[in-house]
Design an enzyme around this catalytic site. Structure first.
Site, PDB file in Angstrom:
ATOM      1  N   ALA A  72       0.824  -1.215   0.000  1.00  0.00           N
ATOM      2  CA  ALA A  72       0.000   0.000   0.000  1.00  0.00           C
ATOM      3  C   ALA A  72       0.856   1.263   0.000  1.00  0.00           C
ATOM      4  CB  ALA A  72      -0.934  -0.005   1.199  1.00  0.00           C
ATOM      5  N   ILE A  76       0.793   2.407  -7.068  1.00  0.00           N
ATOM      6  CA  ILE A  76      -0.579   1.973  -7.358  1.00  0.00           C
ATOM      7  C   ILE A  76      -1.298   1.648  -6.044  1.00  0.00           C
ATOM      8  CG2 ILE A  76      -1.949   0.159  -8.484  1.00  0.00           C
ATOM      9  CD1 ILE A  76       0.180   0.141 -10.726  1.00  0.00           C
ATOM     10  N   TYR A 225       9.644 -12.581 -12.325  1.00  0.00           N
ATOM     11  CA  TYR A 225       8.462 -11.716 -12.162  1.00  0.00           C
ATOM     12  C   TYR A 225       7.264 -12.323 -12.901  1.00  0.00           C
ATOM     13  CZ  TYR A 225       5.564  -7.486 -12.560  1.00  0.00           C
ATOM     14  OH  TYR A 225       4.520  -6.586 -12.515  1.00  0.00           O
TER      15      TYR A 225
HETATM   16  N1  LIG Z   1       3.992  -0.420 -12.867  1.00  0.00           N
HETATM   17  C1  LIG Z   1       3.620  -1.211 -13.864  1.00  0.00           C
HETATM   18  O1  LIG Z   1       3.789  -0.910 -15.048  1.00  0.00           O
HETATM   19  C2  LIG Z   1       2.935  -2.513 -13.558  1.00  0.00           C
HETATM   20  C3  LIG Z   1       2.571  -3.336 -14.636  1.00  0.00           C
HETATM   21  C4  LIG Z   1       1.941  -4.547 -14.367  1.00  0.00           C
HETATM   22  C5  LIG Z   1       1.701  -4.921 -13.048  1.00  0.00           C
HETATM   23  N2  LIG Z   1       2.089  -4.106 -12.025  1.00  0.00           N
HETATM   24  C6  LIG Z   1       1.824  -4.555 -10.662  1.00  0.00           C
HETATM   25  O2  LIG Z   1       1.227  -3.510  -9.909  1.00  0.00           O
HETATM   26  C7  LIG Z   1       1.488  -3.757  -8.510  1.00  0.00           C
HETATM   27  C8  LIG Z   1       1.884  -2.472  -7.836  1.00  0.00           C
HETATM   28  O3  LIG Z   1       3.188  -2.118  -8.255  1.00  0.00           O
HETATM   29  P1  LIG Z   1       3.653  -0.611  -8.494  1.00  0.00           P
HETATM   30  O4  LIG Z   1       3.804  -0.467  -9.966  1.00  0.00           O
HETATM   31  O5  LIG Z   1       2.809   0.347  -7.744  1.00  0.00           O
HETATM   32  O6  LIG Z   1       5.136  -0.677  -7.897  1.00  0.00           O
HETATM   33  P2  LIG Z   1       5.757  -0.034  -6.567  1.00  0.00           P
HETATM   34  O7  LIG Z   1       5.529   1.424  -6.554  1.00  0.00           O
HETATM   35  O8  LIG Z   1       7.171  -0.506  -6.556  1.00  0.00           O
HETATM   36  O9  LIG Z   1       4.957  -0.716  -5.391  1.00  0.00           O
HETATM   37  C9  LIG Z   1       5.277  -2.006  -4.949  1.00  0.00           C
HETATM   38  C10 LIG Z   1       4.900  -2.148  -3.503  1.00  0.00           C
HETATM   39  O10 LIG Z   1       5.312  -3.455  -3.060  1.00  0.00           O
HETATM   40  C11 LIG Z   1       6.013  -3.304  -1.827  1.00  0.00           C
HETATM   41  N3  LIG Z   1       7.029  -4.330  -1.580  1.00  0.00           N
HETATM   42  C12 LIG Z   1       8.101  -4.636  -2.340  1.00  0.00           C
HETATM   43  N4  LIG Z   1       8.852  -5.562  -1.714  1.00  0.00           N
HETATM   44  C13 LIG Z   1       8.250  -5.829  -0.532  1.00  0.00           C
HETATM   45  C14 LIG Z   1       8.540  -6.680   0.563  1.00  0.00           C
HETATM   46  N5  LIG Z   1       9.640  -7.457   0.581  1.00  0.00           N
HETATM   47  N6  LIG Z   1       7.710  -6.688   1.627  1.00  0.00           N
HETATM   48  C15 LIG Z   1       6.593  -5.911   1.637  1.00  0.00           C
HETATM   49  N7  LIG Z   1       6.265  -5.092   0.637  1.00  0.00           N
HETATM   50  C16 LIG Z   1       7.091  -5.036  -0.437  1.00  0.00           C
HETATM   51  C17 LIG Z   1       6.704  -1.954  -1.965  1.00  0.00           C
HETATM   52  O11 LIG Z   1       7.096  -1.545  -0.669  1.00  0.00           O
HETATM   53  P3  LIG Z   1       8.273  -0.452  -0.475  1.00  0.00           P
HETATM   54  O12 LIG Z   1       7.554   0.845  -0.684  1.00  0.00           O
HETATM   55  O13 LIG Z   1       8.749  -0.681   0.916  1.00  0.00           O
HETATM   56  O14 LIG Z   1       9.304  -0.746  -1.537  1.00  0.00           O
HETATM   57  C18 LIG Z   1       5.595  -1.135  -2.591  1.00  0.00           C
HETATM   58  O15 LIG Z   1       4.690  -0.692  -1.605  1.00  0.00           O
HETATM   59  C19 LIG Z   1       2.534  -4.859  -8.479  1.00  0.00           C
HETATM   60  O16 LIG Z   1       1.917  -6.087  -8.193  1.00  0.00           O
HETATM   61  C20 LIG Z   1       3.078  -4.892  -9.891  1.00  0.00           C
HETATM   62  O17 LIG Z   1       3.575  -6.174 -10.239  1.00  0.00           O
HETATM   63  C21 LIG Z   1       2.696  -2.911 -12.252  1.00  0.00           C
END
Ligand SMILES: NC(=O)c1ccc[n+]([C@@H]2O[C@H](COP(=O)([O-])OP(=O)(O)OC[C@H]3O[C@@H](n4cnc5c(N)ncnc54)[C@H](OP(=O)(O)O)[C@@H]3O)[C@@H](O)[C@H]2O)c1
Length: 356
Positions: A72, A76, A225
């Site tokens: 969170a 996203i 991934y």
């Molecule tokens: N961005 C894209 O283009 C895209 C495309 C397809 C799917 N997605 C999916 O969308 C979702 C949200 O990703 P996002 O794009 O918003 O990326 P993001 O900004 O990197 O957010 C990822 C979140 O996961 C947390 N996280 C990572 N490692 C962790 C751990 N070891 N323990 C607990 N929490 C952890 C992060 O925490 P920290 O803040 O502490 O790092 C962050 O809150 C993901 O499932 C991603 O695969 C994204």
């Protein structure tokens, strides 16, 4: 003509800046900004790439509902949190860094709607402790959004002897869901944040541990991934089957591709690629929309095992919807957890018997 500090930082790591190439960097930077500005201003960007998440939930009343969301504190994830809390949903934020999560949500969400739980998804022990804390404090969970993910890491093993991306993006989050079985409501909605990139994976007929938690010699972070996202889809089918005579439902949502978030932060090349893709990709709020749609839309009532993209049903890959494969993957997952979690069979028995 100045470089923005942000883009300067990106280039600084990769290009030996000197007087000759600085003008080309400035030029590229301005050109990129020009494209982004023009596409955003001159076309109906919103219509092409989908509605913002806030619009998707504007008709929904979530008062009295509780949503648990992982990741969170991310881009996203925090947007989902903001939109659901606008509709009066209580949010349980399971975050690696609670301080960061508080900062991220400080000005965008009503504090009264948020409760923070610390969890490091790279550790099953941490997941267990987080779940225990939630069980002590919370009575029910109506929506679970398994959204946390990591990407672009060099190969590492977690303390549980599993490849990190696989464990963080998939295994630990399923384990968290199992641990919370007791407080899931009879019509709970579970949403996995998925990805179109799951299509690049094809498993052998009988996958083994090494096909999902990759050893170093078979590892690339993209592959791992994609595997983690395919595991989520497979599990959606397994759980929907297991819960077929209940009102519980499971969805997978693809937020959009190349959304510039923290996901690409682990390697400059990914970060550069995501910046270049900005004009063609969704904004963060558009990225959150399919996930909040799955989590809240009355239109999905009575359905389960659906993969959605752009708030619409979408066909997942053949291997993702293969129910026999989802049983095999699930068996493998149970084996992995049994080897690593004390009294796992007691926990799983309770989770399996969730029929009401
Ligand atoms: N961005 C894209 O283009 C895209 C495309 C397809 C799917 N997605 C999916 O969308 C979702 C949200 O990703 P996002 O794009 O918003 O990326 P993001 O900004 O990197 O957010 C990822 C979140 O996961 C947390 N996280 C990572 N490692 C962790 C751990 N070891 N323990 C607990 N929490 C952890 C992060 O925490 P920290 O803040 O502490 O790092 C962050 O809150 C993901 O499932 C991603 O695969 C994204």
């Amino acid at each position: 003509m100045m470089l923005t500090p942000y883009s300067y930082n990106i280039f600084r790591g990769t290009i030996n800046v000197n007087r000759r190439n600085i003008s080309s960097i400035v030029w590229k930077d301005l050109f990129l900004e020009y494209i982004v500005k023009n596409i955003k201003n001159n076309t109906n960007y919103k219509r092409i790439l989908g509605p913002p998440a806030e619009e998707v939930v504007k008709e929904v009343d979530l008062a009295g509902k509780t949503c648990l969301i992982t990741g969170a504190s991310g881009s996203i994830g925090s947007e989902i949190t903001r939109c659901l809390s606008l509709r009066d949903c209580k949010i349980l934020m399971a975050c690696r860094n609670v301080y960061k999560a508080k900062l991220v949500t400080k000005n965008i969400c009503e504090k009264s709607h948020l409760t923070f739980y610390q969890v490091n998804l790279a550790s099953l022990a941490s997941v267990k402790t987080c779940a225990e804390n939630i069980l002590v404090n919370e009575k029910k969970v109506d929506i679970v959004i398994l959204n946390a993910a990591t990407f672009g890491l060099p190969w590492t093993l977690t303390e549980d002897r599993l490849e990190t991306i696989f464990q963080v993006n998939f295994l630990s989050q399923y384990y968290l869901l199992m641990c919370l079985g007791k407080i899931l409501t009879s019509d709970v909605r579970v949403v996995f944040t998925s990805s179109e990139s799951h299509r690049h994976i094809n498993w052998p007929l009988s996958p083994t541990l090494e096909d999902i938690s990759l050893p170093k010699d078979r590892y690339t972070s993209i592959k791992s991934y994609n595997i983690s996202k395919l595991c989520g889809l497979s599990l959606m089918h397994y759980l929907s089957y297991q819960w077929s005579d209940t009102r519980k439902s499971v969805f997978c949502a693809h937020p959009g591709s190349f959304i510039k978030t923290g996901l690409c932060k682990n390697w400059w090349a990914y970060e550069a690629l995501y910046i270049l893709m900005i004009p063609f990709s969704k904004s963060i709020t558009q990225g959150a929309s399919t996930i909040v749609y799955c989590a809240t839309s009355p239109e999905l009532k009575g359905t389960t095992a659906v993969y959605l993209n752009n708030c619409k049903r979408c066909d997942e890959s053949e291997v993702a919807k293969d129910i026999n494969m989802s049983f095999k993957i699930h068996d493998l997952v149970l084996e992995i957890l049994r080897d690593r979690v004390d009294n796992f069979d007691i926990l799983y028995k309770d989770f399996r018997s969730l029929k009401i």
